[in-house]
Design an enzyme around this catalytic site. Structure first.
Site, mmCIF file in Angstrom:
data_model
loop_
_atom_site.group_PDB
_atom_site.id
_atom_site.type_symbol
_atom_site.label_atom_id
_atom_site.label_comp_id
_atom_site.label_asym_id
_atom_site.label_seq_id
_atom_site.Cartn_x
_atom_site.Cartn_y
_atom_site.Cartn_z
ATOM 1 N N CYS A 43 -10.381 -2.980 2.322
ATOM 2 C CA CYS A 43 -10.528 -2.940 0.859
ATOM 3 C C CYS A 43 -11.792 -3.645 0.351
ATOM 4 C CB CYS A 43 -9.295 -3.532 0.193
ATOM 5 S SG CYS A 43 -8.715 -5.054 0.944
ATOM 6 N N ARG A 45 -9.740 -15.916 -1.045
ATOM 7 C CA ARG A 45 -8.563 -15.419 -1.769
ATOM 8 C C ARG A 45 -8.419 -16.231 -3.050
ATOM 9 N NH1 ARG A 45 -6.479 -10.951 -0.277
ATOM 10 N NH2 ARG A 45 -5.888 -11.603 1.812
ATOM 11 N N VAL A 69 0.836 -1.199 0.000
ATOM 12 C CA VAL A 69 0.000 0.000 0.000
ATOM 13 C C VAL A 69 0.874 1.253 0.000
ATOM 14 C CG1 VAL A 69 -1.778 1.277 1.258
ATOM 15 C CG2 VAL A 69 -1.881 -1.223 1.151
ATOM 16 N N HIS A 75 -10.512 -6.723 -6.259
ATOM 17 C CA HIS A 75 -11.419 -7.620 -5.535
ATOM 18 C C HIS A 75 -12.785 -7.624 -6.245
ATOM 19 C CE1 HIS A 75 -8.398 -7.859 -2.590
ATOM 20 N NE2 HIS A 75 -8.921 -7.161 -1.609
HETATM 21 N N1 NAP Z 1 -2.783 -4.612 0.524
HETATM 22 C C1 NAP Z 1 -4.047 -4.191 0.497
HETATM 23 O O1 NAP Z 1 -4.765 -4.308 -0.515
HETATM 24 C C2 NAP Z 1 -4.649 -3.545 1.705
HETATM 25 C C3 NAP Z 1 -5.940 -3.046 1.585
HETATM 26 C C4 NAP Z 1 -6.525 -2.425 2.648
HETATM 27 C C5 NAP Z 1 -5.845 -2.319 3.838
HETATM 28 N N2 NAP Z 1 -4.589 -2.809 3.964
HETATM 29 C C6 NAP Z 1 -3.894 -2.600 5.253
HETATM 30 O O2 NAP Z 1 -2.783 -1.711 5.020
HETATM 31 C C7 NAP Z 1 -1.724 -1.994 5.922
HETATM 32 C C8 NAP Z 1 -0.447 -2.240 5.126
HETATM 33 O O3 NAP Z 1 -0.655 -3.340 4.261
HETATM 34 P P1 NAP Z 1 0.390 -3.760 3.137
HETATM 35 O O4 NAP Z 1 -0.337 -4.729 2.306
HETATM 36 O O5 NAP Z 1 0.992 -2.561 2.500
HETATM 37 O O6 NAP Z 1 1.548 -4.491 4.028
HETATM 38 P P2 NAP Z 1 3.065 -4.792 3.658
HETATM 39 O O7 NAP Z 1 3.256 -4.898 2.199
HETATM 40 O O8 NAP Z 1 3.467 -5.930 4.522
HETATM 41 O O9 NAP Z 1 3.856 -3.445 4.168
HETATM 42 C C9 NAP Z 1 3.982 -3.122 5.545
HETATM 43 C C10 NAP Z 1 4.759 -1.830 5.726
HETATM 44 O O10 NAP Z 1 4.882 -1.557 7.136
HETATM 45 C C11 NAP Z 1 6.283 -1.531 7.501
HETATM 46 N N3 NAP Z 1 6.455 -2.175 8.808
HETATM 47 C C12 NAP Z 1 6.351 -3.482 9.115
HETATM 48 N N4 NAP Z 1 6.629 -3.686 10.430
HETATM 49 C C13 NAP Z 1 6.940 -2.481 10.932
HETATM 50 C C14 NAP Z 1 7.332 -2.028 12.232
HETATM 51 N N5 NAP Z 1 7.435 -2.869 13.279
HETATM 52 N N6 NAP Z 1 7.581 -0.709 12.417
HETATM 53 C C15 NAP Z 1 7.481 0.148 11.373
HETATM 54 N N7 NAP Z 1 7.114 -0.218 10.125
HETATM 55 C C16 NAP Z 1 6.842 -1.515 9.906
HETATM 56 C C17 NAP Z 1 6.997 -2.294 6.411
HETATM 57 O O11 NAP Z 1 8.360 -1.857 6.362
HETATM 58 P P3 NAP Z 1 9.571 -2.844 5.880
HETATM 59 O O12 NAP Z 1 9.533 -2.842 4.387
HETATM 60 O O13 NAP Z 1 10.772 -2.182 6.446
HETATM 61 O O14 NAP Z 1 9.281 -4.187 6.477
HETATM 62 C C18 NAP Z 1 6.189 -1.861 5.182
HETATM 63 O O15 NAP Z 1 6.563 -0.553 4.802
HETATM 64 C C19 NAP Z 1 -2.190 -3.199 6.736
HETATM 65 O O16 NAP Z 1 -2.734 -2.731 7.956
HETATM 66 C C20 NAP Z 1 -3.263 -3.835 5.860
HETATM 67 O O17 NAP Z 1 -4.206 -4.561 6.606
HETATM 68 C C21 NAP Z 1 -3.968 -3.405 2.917
#
Ligand code: NAP
Length: 345
Positions: A150, A236, A14, A243
């Site tokens: 989402c 999934r 995201v 979606h």
């Molecule tokens: N993907 C979707 O379609 C979607 C849709 C709606 C909502 N969401 C929500 O959006 C959020 C992010 O999702 P995502 O899919 O982007 O996840 P992701 O790809 O796993 O990315 C997570 C991000 O958070 C950082 N992070 C992880 N652990 C951390 C920590 N302890 N302290 C600080 N930063 C940390 C990671 O940094 P590093 O790279 O350094 O690990 C990365 O920048 C989640 O809450 C998810 O539920 C996602």
């Protein structure tokens, strides 16, 4: 004057979409990117495994990634976007709000809290003023605004169009969700190729509760949940983005398939820089919308619907949205624009 913004979790699925939207944004200027300790101190180019189907903006590629604490983000940042894992968001977002930052968050923590507004600007922009209650209760100079999950965003604009005219009583929904919804390390290829997984932890409950808050009424101090009954089943499937959802809706007022189509087509948008011109695009072809063909409707910010038919209990239709754009990063950006328009920055 441009709004200086920061992105928490900027290296994730995201976070990368947020960078893609903020870099060319007419009013936002990217001033800080943060991620986990293992990325902090690196150049963004090195820390982010860039997966967006467009190049990393040159100026962002060279930015240094900060650790995710308020002390690391410049004081003159006006607006923070958060796309952190929910456990991290739960701990860190209140620290930013206490430090005076206004946060538009995509993480699931706190979405159903009584004093945290949950908004889709085209659906319930008025709920943003719940921030006044939040500030009274929590003593924050900053503020926390959430966008929904989402899969919820994909369905709720269509429901809002129907509810305004026909009063929804029951919703049943079954989803076919793309792998990017689980983040970059969320679902392994061995699990998902040639497969479908009929379980996404906590997703059904999010759809069932968040949709009632979004369509609930706000009296200036608190939100009352909509009385409709919502039941969801989430799956999934091996698509990358987008979606697709099969939705059944029963209403108090009698409704035909043609009524439902007309109500959705007429659903108006909102005057914000990232809001699509046509919020809901209705397809006449019975086999549309499809993820690969239709996820980029209105630059990924539109909702695509089709397959309307009458059932013994109301109507059925299908809807689709780009989960990391309209369903996540684009939703947060729209909420940031709403915060700006309403004078909260
Ligand atoms: N993907 C979707 O379609 C979607 C849709 C709606 C909502 N969401 C929500 O959006 C959020 C992010 O999702 P995502 O899919 O982007 O996840 P992701 O790809 O796993 O990315 C997570 C991000 O958070 C950082 N992070 C992880 N652990 C951390 C920590 N302890 N302290 C600080 N930063 C940390 C990671 O940094 P590093 O790279 O350094 O690990 C990365 O920048 C989640 O809450 C998810 O539920 C996602």
């Amino acid at each position: 004057m441009s709004v200086r913004v920061g992105v928490l979790g900027a290296t994730g699925a995201v976070g990368q979409r947020l960078i893609q939207l903020i870099d060319p944004h007419p009013e936002f200027e990217l001033a800080a990117v943060t991620a986990s300790e293992s990325s902090a101190g690196k150049q963004y180019r090195e820390a982010a495994k860039w997966r967006v189907d467009a190049p990393i903006p040159d100026d962002v590629a060279e930015m240094e990634v900060d650790a995710t604490t308020p002390g690391e983000v410049p004081d003159d940042v006006d607006l923070i976007f958060s796309s952190l894992p929910s456990g991290v968001g739960e701990a860190v977002e209140p620290e930013f709000c206490e430090a005076g930052y206004v946060v538009s968050s995509n993480s699931s923590n706190g979405r159903m809290d009584e004093d945290i507004p949950l908004t889709i600007p085209e659906v319930n922009a008025d709920h943003v003023d719940l921030i006044e209650t939040q500030r009274d209760r929590r003593g924050w100079d900053g503020a926390l605004l959430k966008n929904p999950n989402c899969s919820t965003i994909t369905m709720v604009p269509a429901l809002a169009a129907l509810d305004a005219e026909f009063d929804i009583t029951d919703v049943r929904v079954s989803t076919l969700q793309a792998v990017s919804g689980a983040g970059y390390s969320g679902v392994s290829s061995m699990e998902i190729i040639d497969n479908a997984i009929p379980h996404i932890g906590g997703e059904e409950q999010k759809m069932e509760t968040e949709s009632r808050k979004l369509l609930g009424s706000f009296d200036g101090a608190e939100v009352s949940l909509h009385g409709m009954d919502v039941a969801a089943s989430c799956n999934r499937i091996p698509t990358l983005d987008g979606h697709l959802e099969n939705v059944w809706v029963d209403t108090d007022e009698e409704i035909s398939a043609a009524d439902a189509e007309a109500a959705m087509e007429a659903m108006s948008g909102i005057d914000l820089p990232s809001s699509p011109e046509q919020l809901i695009k209705v397809f006449d072809e019975p086999d549309r919308p499809q993820p690969r063909l239709d996820r980029n409707t209105e630059g990924g910010m539109g909702i695509a619907v089709g397959g309307f038919r009458e059932t013994t209990d109301g109507i059925q239709f299908n809807c689709l949205a780009h989960n990391t754009m309209r369903g996540a990063a684009g939703a947060s950006v729209l909420n940031g624009e709403l915060l700006d328009k309403r004078g909260y920055l």
